[in-house]
Design an enzyme around this catalytic site. Sequence first.
Site, short mmCIF file in Angstrom:
data_model
loop_
_atom_site.label_atom_id
_atom_site.label_comp_id
_atom_site.label_asym_id
_atom_site.label_seq_id
_atom_site.Cartn_x
_atom_site.Cartn_y
_atom_site.Cartn_z
CG HIS A 127 -43.51 -72.09 -13.23
ND1 HIS A 127 -43.72 -73.07 -12.29
CD2 HIS A 127 -44.61 -72.10 -14.02
CE1 HIS A 127 -44.89 -73.64 -12.51
NE2 HIS A 127 -45.46 -73.06 -13.56
CD GLU A 128 -45.71 -68.80 -15.43
OE1 GLU A 128 -46.20 -69.41 -16.40
OE2 GLU A 128 -46.08 -69.00 -14.26
#
Length: 226
Positions: A127-128
């Site tokens: 996600h990051e």
Amino acid sequence: LGCRHFTNCRKMSSSKGPSTINEAENKAFPQRDSQGYNSEREPTKQHERCMKWLEKAVNATSKGSSYVKVMFDAMKDLGCEVKVSKHVVCEPCGGNVMGGYDPRNKQVILCENTIYSQGSMNDVLTHELIHAYDDCRAEVDWDNIHHLACSEVRAASLSGDCFFWKETFARLKFGWKGHHQACVKERATKSILCVRDVTEEEAKIAVESVFPSCFKDIFPFERIPP
């Protein structure tokens, strides 16, 4: 900061980080200031566990995350190679988040006190890294809520946050297509609220305004995983 909210709750680059640290960011990342995170402290068991899971997630020779590998390769292709020791940090966070992306310091934040498993680590890191990828490939203004919303939509859709088997009840209620899109909108909205001092309505409006185009943007994947 881009954020992966807690589910229950070129050169790296020419993009603009938020101009100031706001109250929401301070709550989510209390150990971090405009210079990043001061890591000069005694390592805790949580920190050591986080680092162990991180090592497994990025280790191509073991059972590392294939999605993390895709993101690392894609960043390198853009000229923004991720050096784990420099660009990825395990640190304690507020209880409402599991990770974040700090565009000021070009760092992925992994919340050592809320990431609870290897699978959780793989999802949060992916996600990051999507936020980092967006920061590398485009002139993102992270003060602009629509730019932030676009990256959050992409991260929620592509990272595993809304994978089919993770939301049994919602899947039965909405079906695959309806569930995935509804889940992405909900999680993107919550992620904005983690790091911006805006109302829920303002966050929802921003997500809805960018959703048609940003949901279709699946790079660097060939399709929405898995």
